[in-house]
Design a protein around this motif. Structure first.
Motif, mmCIF file in Angstrom:
data_model
loop_
_atom_site.group_PDB
_atom_site.id
_atom_site.type_symbol
_atom_site.label_atom_id
_atom_site.label_comp_id
_atom_site.label_asym_id
_atom_site.label_seq_id
_atom_site.Cartn_x
_atom_site.Cartn_y
_atom_site.Cartn_z
ATOM 1 N N TRP A 50 14.957 50.991 48.854
ATOM 2 C CA TRP A 50 13.912 51.641 48.062
ATOM 3 C C TRP A 50 14.471 51.974 46.688
ATOM 4 O O TRP A 50 15.598 52.480 46.573
ATOM 5 C CB TRP A 50 13.443 52.924 48.749
ATOM 6 N N HIS A 51 13.694 51.671 45.640
ATOM 7 C CA HIS A 51 14.151 51.941 44.282
ATOM 8 C C HIS A 51 12.972 51.971 43.327
ATOM 9 O O HIS A 51 11.861 51.562 43.689
ATOM 10 C CB HIS A 51 15.173 50.886 43.834
ATOM 11 N N SER A 52 13.235 52.470 42.135
ATOM 12 C CA SER A 52 12.222 52.440 41.076
ATOM 13 C C SER A 52 12.909 52.121 39.755
ATOM 14 O O SER A 52 14.116 52.343 39.592
ATOM 15 C CB SER A 52 11.493 53.783 40.980
ATOM 16 N N HIS A 53 12.131 51.545 38.841
ATOM 17 C CA HIS A 53 12.659 51.142 37.537
ATOM 18 C C HIS A 53 12.071 52.026 36.449
ATOM 19 O O HIS A 53 10.844 52.208 36.392
ATOM 20 C CB HIS A 53 12.309 49.681 37.259
ATOM 21 N N ALA A 54 12.928 52.541 35.583
ATOM 22 C CA ALA A 54 12.489 53.507 34.571
ATOM 23 C C ALA A 54 11.380 52.944 33.686
ATOM 24 O O ALA A 54 10.455 53.667 33.307
ATOM 25 C CB ALA A 54 13.682 53.931 33.714
ATOM 26 N N GLY A 56 9.673 50.012 34.509
ATOM 27 C CA GLY A 56 8.923 49.025 35.277
ATOM 28 C C GLY A 56 9.701 47.726 35.420
ATOM 29 O O GLY A 56 10.806 47.579 34.878
ATOM 30 N N GLN A 57 9.122 46.801 36.189
ATOM 31 C CA GLN A 57 9.791 45.526 36.449
ATOM 32 C C GLN A 57 8.744 44.457 36.740
ATOM 33 O O GLN A 57 7.714 44.737 37.340
ATOM 34 C CB GLN A 57 10.721 45.651 37.658
ATOM 35 N N THR A 58 9.020 43.246 36.296
ATOM 36 C CA THR A 58 8.207 42.100 36.673
ATOM 37 C C THR A 58 9.080 41.153 37.492
ATOM 38 O O THR A 58 10.198 40.824 37.082
ATOM 39 C CB THR A 58 7.651 41.376 35.436
ATOM 40 N N TRP A 91 8.142 53.574 43.372
ATOM 41 C CA TRP A 91 9.151 53.252 44.383
ATOM 42 C C TRP A 91 8.706 52.044 45.196
ATOM 43 O O TRP A 91 7.543 51.963 45.605
ATOM 44 C CB TRP A 91 9.393 54.461 45.287
ATOM 45 N N HIS A 92 9.615 51.107 45.436
ATOM 46 C CA HIS A 92 9.287 49.852 46.118
ATOM 47 C C HIS A 92 10.574 49.192 46.598
ATOM 48 O O HIS A 92 11.675 49.636 46.256
ATOM 49 C CB HIS A 92 8.539 48.917 45.149
ATOM 50 N N TRP A 93 10.406 48.130 47.377
ATOM 51 C CA TRP A 93 11.537 47.254 47.728
ATOM 52 C C TRP A 93 11.026 45.823 47.766
ATOM 53 O O TRP A 93 9.813 45.584 47.868
ATOM 54 C CB TRP A 93 12.172 47.647 49.064
ATOM 55 N N HIS A 94 11.947 44.854 47.681
ATOM 56 C CA HIS A 94 11.584 43.441 47.779
ATOM 57 C C HIS A 94 12.725 42.661 48.407
ATOM 58 O O HIS A 94 13.883 43.066 48.313
ATOM 59 C CB HIS A 94 11.166 42.844 46.423
ATOM 60 N N GLY A 95 12.358 41.543 49.057
ATOM 61 C CA GLY A 95 13.379 40.719 49.687
ATOM 62 C C GLY A 95 12.774 39.494 50.330
ATOM 63 O O GLY A 95 11.607 39.162 50.112
#
Ligand code: MN
Length: 131
Positions: A50-54, A56-58, A91-95
């Motif tokens: 779990w994480h977040s980007h200050a 945002g992220q594409t 907050w999100h995750w990806h994989g």
């Protein structure tokens, strides 16, 4: 112009990734550029914590089959050609999915101050398989 020397591929750290994932830094801008671009390759079952980007992220999926989830949302399948934007602070995750590799481009920017990414708990098997 400059043909940039390839940096060695980096193993994603176990503190913030479950399973095997590797990344290549494609671009890391020097100020005033804040550009950040990585290619990330996840083995089947691998995912980040779990994480977040200050700022945002594409993400843009280039290969394989993957999963992504925002806090409070459903685990969602993603595949080649899909583009996902996560807004600042979400907050999100990806994989990868359990049975396939997944590769994506990750694009984000450095903030004025503070960390680019805030990290939380690893994604549990129960969270990962909840679909
Ligand atoms: Mn992310």
């Amino acid at each position: 112009m400059e043909i940039v020397n390839k940096q060695p591929t980096v193993k994603a750290p176990a503190e913030t990734f479950t399973g095997d994932a590797w990344f290549d830094v494609i671009a890391k801008g020097e100020g005033p550029s804040r550009l950040r671009v990585n290619v990330v390759r996840f083995a089947p079952g691998a995912r980040n914590a779990w994480h977040s980007h200050a700022v945002g992220q594409t993400l843009h999926v280039t290969e394989g089959r993957g999963l992504i989830q925002a806090r409070g949302g459903q685990v969602t399948e993603i595949g080649p050609g899909d583009t996902v934007h996560t807004p600042p602070g979400e907050w999100h995750w990806h994989g990868a999915d359990p049975d396939h590799f997944m590769s994506h481009l990750a694009m984000w920017e450095a903030p004025d101050d503070g960390p680019e990414t805030r990290w939380g708990a690893l994604v549990t098997d129960e969270e990962y398989h909840r679909r």
